[in-house]
Design a protein around this motif. Structure first.
Motif, mmCIF file in Angstrom:
data_model
loop_
_atom_site.group_PDB
_atom_site.id
_atom_site.type_symbol
_atom_site.label_atom_id
_atom_site.label_comp_id
_atom_site.label_asym_id
_atom_site.label_seq_id
_atom_site.Cartn_x
_atom_site.Cartn_y
_atom_site.Cartn_z
ATOM 1 N N UNK A 1 -27.956 80.062 -47.363
ATOM 2 C CA UNK A 1 -28.134 79.076 -46.254
ATOM 3 C C UNK A 1 -27.429 77.769 -46.465
ATOM 4 N N UNK A 2 -27.542 77.083 -47.829
ATOM 5 C CA UNK A 2 -26.712 75.890 -47.953
ATOM 6 C C UNK A 2 -25.049 76.236 -47.918
ATOM 7 N N UNK B 1 -19.396 74.441 -42.769
ATOM 8 C CA UNK B 1 -19.162 73.635 -41.472
ATOM 9 C C UNK B 1 -18.929 72.268 -41.763
ATOM 10 N N UNK B 2 -19.574 71.461 -42.482
ATOM 11 C CA UNK B 2 -19.284 70.054 -42.727
ATOM 12 C C UNK B 2 -20.197 69.727 -43.979
ATOM 13 N N UNK B 3 -19.729 68.374 -44.547
ATOM 14 C CA UNK B 3 -20.623 68.078 -45.725
ATOM 15 C C UNK B 3 -21.965 67.793 -45.081
#
Length: 206
Positions: free
Chosen positions: A47-48, A54-56
């Protein structure tokens, strides 16, 4: 007779092919069934990584996402701490990049930026450190640029309406009242329109 033999041979081939396809389907199902279920740690890592691709993200954002997916808290904290150790999660870097991007792209002032970072779970100390890259002079310069872009669209309105509209735009972006009024008044004066007596418009402290 030959046609019957060909038909019989074709029928046997068809049955063999059907059987092969069925075996492959069964094998595929069995293979999928044999895969062991993911552990909570594996689920949390997956999940992480998907979210970070996608983005920070901040640690709080990832923790909230794991909680929504039913990951036990102790597992979540262990995975997040490990990701911090290897640099995949860095709230300080996130805050610095956020301030630069949102100030340049949206013209947001320190107050609005601080609020956004707080909602994303960034610690107050890191928020303050990130905001130090913006000083009052840079903030005021950005405010002037915002007013200049909006000034033309307010032409034709009465002076007090122009002042309210432009100062309100800056206020929504987090600029202090005193700075907002000072910048707007100067812009109107440079345009040749008097903007005296701002107190009567309900802006205290000007």
């Amino acid at each position: 007779m030959r046609e019957q033999e060909r038909g019989g041979a074709g029928g046997r081939r068809g049955r063999r092919e059907d059987g092969d396809r069925e075996d492959r389907r069964e094998g595929g199902r069995e293979g999928r069934q044999e895969l062991p279920p993911q552990t909570p740690e594996e689920q949390a890592r997956a999940i992480c990584l998907r979210l970070l691709t996608g983005m920070p993200r901040t640690r709080r954002q990832l923790a909230d996402a794991l909680e929504k997916r039913g990951i036990p808290e102790e597992v979540s904290q262990a995975v997040l701490s490990r990701y911090e150790e290897v640099g995949l999660i860095d709230d300080a870097a996130f805050a610095g990049a956020w301030v630069e991007s949102r100030h340049r792209g949206r013209g947001l002032a320190r107050r609005a930026l601080a609020q956004e970072l707080r909602t994303k779970g960034v610690h107050a100390t890191l928020v303050q450190e990130a905001l130090e890259q913006l000083d009052s002079e840079q903030e005021e310069e950005t405010a002037r640029e915002l007013v200049e872009r909006k000034l033309r669209s307010t032409r034709g309105l009465e002076r007090d309406k122009r002042l309210r509209r432009l100062a309100g735009m800056l206020a929504r972006k987090g600029y202090p009242e005193g700075m907002a009024l000072r910048v707007v008044r100067r812009a109107l004066e440079e345009e040749g329109q008097d903007a005296d007596d701002a107190e009567e418009l309900g802006y205290p402290g000007f």
